[in-house]
Structure formats: C-alpha cells, structure tokens
Design a protein around this motif. Structure first.
Motif, mmCIF file in Angstrom:
data_model
loop_
_atom_site.group_PDB
_atom_site.id
_atom_site.type_symbol
_atom_site.label_atom_id
_atom_site.label_comp_id
_atom_site.label_asym_id
_atom_site.label_seq_id
_atom_site.Cartn_x
_atom_site.Cartn_y
_atom_site.Cartn_z
ATOM 1 N N UNK A 1 2.043 -2.511 -6.257
ATOM 2 C CA UNK A 1 1.120 -1.721 -5.435
ATOM 3 C C UNK A 1 -0.297 -2.230 -5.643
ATOM 4 N N UNK A 2 -0.908 -2.708 -4.549
ATOM 5 C CA UNK A 2 -2.297 -3.185 -4.585
ATOM 6 C C UNK A 2 -2.902 -2.893 -3.226
ATOM 7 N N UNK A 3 -3.515 -1.734 -3.125
ATOM 8 C CA UNK A 3 -4.004 -1.241 -1.832
ATOM 9 C C UNK A 3 -4.973 -2.217 -1.160
ATOM 10 N N UNK A 4 -6.073 -2.668 -1.847
ATOM 11 C CA UNK A 4 -7.036 -3.559 -1.158
ATOM 12 C C UNK A 4 -6.394 -4.877 -0.731
ATOM 13 N N UNK A 5 -5.564 -5.462 -1.625
ATOM 14 C CA UNK A 5 -4.952 -6.747 -1.285
ATOM 15 C C UNK A 5 -3.962 -6.597 -0.132
ATOM 16 N N UNK A 6 -3.171 -5.519 -0.114
ATOM 17 C CA UNK A 6 -2.210 -5.305 0.954
ATOM 18 C C UNK A 6 -2.906 -5.151 2.297
ATOM 19 N N UNK A 7 -3.979 -4.379 2.319
ATOM 20 C CA UNK A 7 -4.719 -4.190 3.572
ATOM 21 C C UNK A 7 -5.355 -5.492 4.046
ATOM 22 N N UNK B 1 1.897 -19.965 -1.808
ATOM 23 C CA UNK B 1 2.767 -18.855 -1.412
ATOM 24 C C UNK B 1 2.620 -18.538 0.074
ATOM 25 N N UNK B 2 3.712 -18.110 0.693
ATOM 26 C CA UNK B 2 3.676 -17.813 2.127
ATOM 27 C C UNK B 2 4.381 -16.484 2.394
ATOM 28 N N UNK B 3 4.090 -15.910 3.552
ATOM 29 C CA UNK B 3 4.582 -14.584 3.926
ATOM 30 C C UNK B 3 5.916 -14.736 4.633
ATOM 31 N N UNK B 4 6.923 -14.000 4.198
ATOM 32 C CA UNK B 4 8.231 -14.033 4.866
ATOM 33 C C UNK B 4 8.534 -12.722 5.579
ATOM 34 N N UNK B 5 7.762 -11.671 5.292
ATOM 35 C CA UNK B 5 7.940 -10.392 5.990
ATOM 36 C C UNK B 5 6.663 -9.597 5.860
ATOM 37 N N UNK B 6 6.351 -8.875 6.922
ATOM 38 C CA UNK B 6 5.150 -8.049 6.920
ATOM 39 C C UNK B 6 5.390 -6.858 7.824
ATOM 40 N N UNK B 7 4.904 -5.701 7.442
ATOM 41 C CA UNK B 7 5.133 -4.531 8.265
ATOM 42 C C UNK B 7 4.192 -3.402 7.932
ATOM 43 N N UNK B 8 4.169 -2.434 8.862
ATOM 44 C CA UNK B 8 3.329 -1.262 8.697
ATOM 45 C C UNK B 8 4.157 -0.026 9.023
ATOM 46 N N UNK B 9 3.864 1.065 8.330
ATOM 47 C CA UNK B 9 4.542 2.344 8.539
ATOM 48 C C UNK B 9 6.061 2.210 8.397
ATOM 49 N N UNK B 10 6.836 2.424 9.487
ATOM 50 C CA UNK B 10 8.293 2.417 9.379
ATOM 51 C C UNK B 10 8.830 1.057 8.951
ATOM 52 N N UNK B 11 8.257 0.008 9.480
ATOM 53 C CA UNK B 11 8.697 -1.339 9.086
ATOM 54 C C UNK B 11 8.411 -1.592 7.620
ATOM 55 N N UNK C 1 0.911 -1.132 0.000
ATOM 56 C CA UNK C 1 0.000 0.000 0.000
ATOM 57 C C UNK C 1 0.955 1.187 0.000
ATOM 58 N N UNK C 2 0.821 2.119 -0.862
ATOM 59 C CA UNK C 2 1.877 3.116 -1.091
ATOM 60 C C UNK C 2 2.522 3.688 0.163
ATOM 61 N N UNK C 3 1.769 3.883 1.228
ATOM 62 C CA UNK C 3 2.346 4.584 2.383
ATOM 63 C C UNK C 3 2.354 3.785 3.677
ATOM 64 N N UNK C 4 1.556 2.734 3.792
ATOM 65 C CA UNK C 4 1.387 2.085 5.102
ATOM 66 C C UNK C 4 1.850 0.632 5.156
ATOM 67 N N UNK C 5 1.451 -0.214 4.230
ATOM 68 C CA UNK C 5 1.648 -1.651 4.367
ATOM 69 C C UNK C 5 2.646 -2.185 3.355
ATOM 70 N N UNK D 1 -7.348 -15.591 -1.181
ATOM 71 C CA UNK D 1 -6.421 -14.689 -1.871
ATOM 72 C C UNK D 1 -5.581 -15.401 -2.939
ATOM 73 N N UNK D 2 -5.859 -16.690 -3.172
ATOM 74 C CA UNK D 2 -5.056 -17.450 -4.129
ATOM 75 C C UNK D 2 -5.020 -16.788 -5.513
#
Length: 359
Positions: free
Chosen positions: A319-325, A292-302, A274-278, A341-342
């Motif tokens: 960049x995919x705002x709805x999917x990222x959120x 597929x699996x998640x290896x890193x996730x973060x919000x704001x500074x991360x 998400x351009x600014x947050x996720x 989400x497949x």
C-alpha cells in the motif's frame, strides 16, 4: 392559441445542405451542376473567332481548289479513277480548310466542361436503368417545373437572337439594297461582314444567357441535393456504424482486454495499491525490459479484482497511496516505469525480494 410549427423539425423535410459524402456520391454517378448553354456558347464563340482568324487561309484554299477544278479537272477524261482521284483531292482540301475549326471546337468542348465541373470520368450514367424508360416518370419530367423552365429558356434564346438579327439587318438595310449596284466581290464582302457582326452579337447574348442558366443550374442542383435531418443521421450511421453496435463492440473489446490483463496478474512481482481505488501490478524481467513495467492497472472494481487475484496467487501487495495515484496517471498497460519513479519502485521490489528470500 396560435401554434407555430417549423417544417425543419420534421425528419422528412429536406432543409439541410448536402454533406461532402453525399456530394461525392452524386458526382460519382455523374450528377453535377452543369449548363449545356455554357458549352454551346463557348463552343460557338471559339469557332467564330477561329473562323475570323483563319478566314484568309480558308478563302485561299477554297480559291485554289476552284482554280484547279476549272482549269485542270474539267479537261480530264471522265473515268472511275479520275472521278475518285478528283473526289479524294477535294475531300483532302476540305479537311485542311475545316481542320482548325474542328480542333478548336474539340478543345473548347473539353474546356467548357472542365471549367464547370473539373475532371470527371464515370460510366454510371451509361448503365441500363428501367427508371429511364418508365412512362410515369417520363410524364412527370415532361410536365415538371424544370421542363417549364427549359421551355422558357428556349423561348428567351429565340427571342433574343431574333431581336439581335432583326436589329442588325435594320441597321444595314440601306447598304443591303445598294448591293444590287455593286459587283459580286464587294457584295460578298459586305454580307460576310454583316454575318460576322450578327454572329458575334448573338454569341455575346448567348454567353450572357448561359451565365444566368449556370447560376440557375447551380441553384436547382443544390436544391435537389438537400438532405433531411434523418438522411444525415442515416449517413452518419452508415459511415461510422450504429452507435449502439459500436458501443457493444467497444465493451466486448474492453472485456477481452481486461481478461487478458487479469491473466497476467499472477505473474506480477508486486501490486502497488491505494487502499480503496487504485491497483498497479508491476513485474521486472531483464529479458523483456530494462526497467520494471506495468502488466495490469485498474481503478475501483477493476482494482478490487486485481487485488483479489493477487491474493489468490500470493502476489505481494504494497500500500502506497501517493505512488499508486502517480503511477495510475503516468502509465498504461505495458509501459515501462518512468524514470522519476525508479527509486520508489526499486525500494518496493527490494523489499518484496527480501520477503521472498525469508519465505
């Protein structure tokens, strides 16, 4: 102006009920609410009832012993062996007579303690402690309020038992005087009946006093067990650890986890943002997971740090705002992408793979 101050706001004032841990610690030390008067009353009434129930058995054994002594043993020649044999027989018969009372007394002693405090075995009270022989502490105990209460209790028991004894003797005074004109058997029967009445009456009175004493012991125990607000805070710190230290430990754990997560970002197939947050870094490896699996996730500074590392290592960012959120709310590090989400993730991975082939 009148200032009103409540002692409970002072940290040292013991106004709070003891915590379960405090009670458990005191119990391990053998400090419990217990009345010795309850033990004595239950023991006395048990022995008295046993004596009443087994009086014929005891009287029969005693009569038999005297008959054998006067008919057989007096005619024997006095030697060391005969004296020892006579003594041994007498001891055995005496043990038979008092055995029921001893057995019931032991059972009553255990039962009275179990009724008050339950099962408790501890050796803490047997350990050597210099405080127990401290003369100053001993003087404080002698002249304390508790010692005064114990003195009053003893005087009350003496007065009650003395009054009951005098009252019963007064009731039977005429019959006692008439025993001078009866035979020994009737006199003994009368005095046995009077003694039994006195014993039962005195035991009932002691049992009533014991109940009052137990209530007082419970009150005094709870009073001495009270804690101050500071004591409760200190106990909580000891149990849970200092909040400041715990927060520092958790912060270090988070930092270590973040470092491990960031080291995996270069291995990602794609970073969905998400351009600014996720920012969610995803990898697909058939050997490790079926999806597929998640290896890193973060919000704001991360999230910003994830994107910086991805950019440094040429990891594709989509960049995919709805999917990222939606992914940020649904998954954690190491989780496989949920089934709903497949399709969206598969389309992104397919696009990434096409870019890699063109490159």
């Amino acid at each position: 102006m009148q200032l009103k101050m409540e002692l409970q706001f002072f940290a040292g004032e013991k106004t709070e009920k003891a915590t379960p841990k405090k009670r458990q610690d005191e119990r391990k030390k053998g400090k419990v609410a217990k009345s010795q008067d309850v033990n004595a009353a239950i023991l006395l009434i048990s022995c008295l009832i046993t004596l009443i129930l087994f009086n014929n058995y005891i009287l029969g054994n005693m009569t038999t012993l005297f008959e054998q002594f006067f008919t057989n043993y007096l005619a024997q020649e006095i030697t060391i062996s005969s004296v020892m044999q006579t003594f041994l027989i007498g001891v055995i018969e005496l043990i038979k007579m008092v055995a029921p009372i001893f057995v019931i007394a032991i059972i009553a002693a255990f039962a009275s303690n179990f009724l008050q405090i339950g099962f408790l075995f501890t050796t803490e009270s047997l350990k050597f402690d210099l405080k127990k022989i401290d003369p100053i502490q001993g003087a404080k105990r002698i002249f304390s309020m508790r010692a005064l209460v114990e003195l009053l209790k003893s005087l009350l028991k003496i007065v009650c038992i003395g009054a009951i004894t005098f009252f019963i003797i007064w009731i039977y005074k005429d019959e006692m005087l008439m025993t001078a004109f009866t035979n020994a058997e009737n006199a003994l029967s009368f005095f046995g009946r009077v003694t039994t009445t006195m014993g039962i009456s005195a035991t009932i009175a002691l049992l009533f006093l014991a109940i009052l004493d137990y209530a007082y012991q419970r009150f005094d125990f709870e009073k001495n067990l009270r804690m101050s607000k500071q004591d409760i805070k200190d106990e909580y710190k000891n149990m849970e650890g200092d909040p400041l230290i715990k927060s520092k430990i958790k912060e270090r754990q988070r930092q270590a986890a973040t470092r491990r997560m960031m080291s995996e970002v270069p291995n990602a197939d794609v970073v969905i943002t998400n351009p600014t947050h996720y920012a969610i870094a995803i990898k697909y490896d058939e050997e490790k997971a079926s999806a597929p699996y998640v290896i890193a996730i973060g919000v704001d500074r991360t999230a910003l740090k994830i994107k910086e590392i991805a950019k440094e290592h040429d990891v594709v960012m989509i960049e995919n705002r709805p999917l990222a959120q939606a992914l940020f709310k649904a998954v954690e590090i190491g989780d496989v992408i949920p089934e709903e989400f497949y399709q969206a993730v598969a389309e992104i991975l397919a696009y990434v793979y096409r870019l890699e082939k063109k490159a």
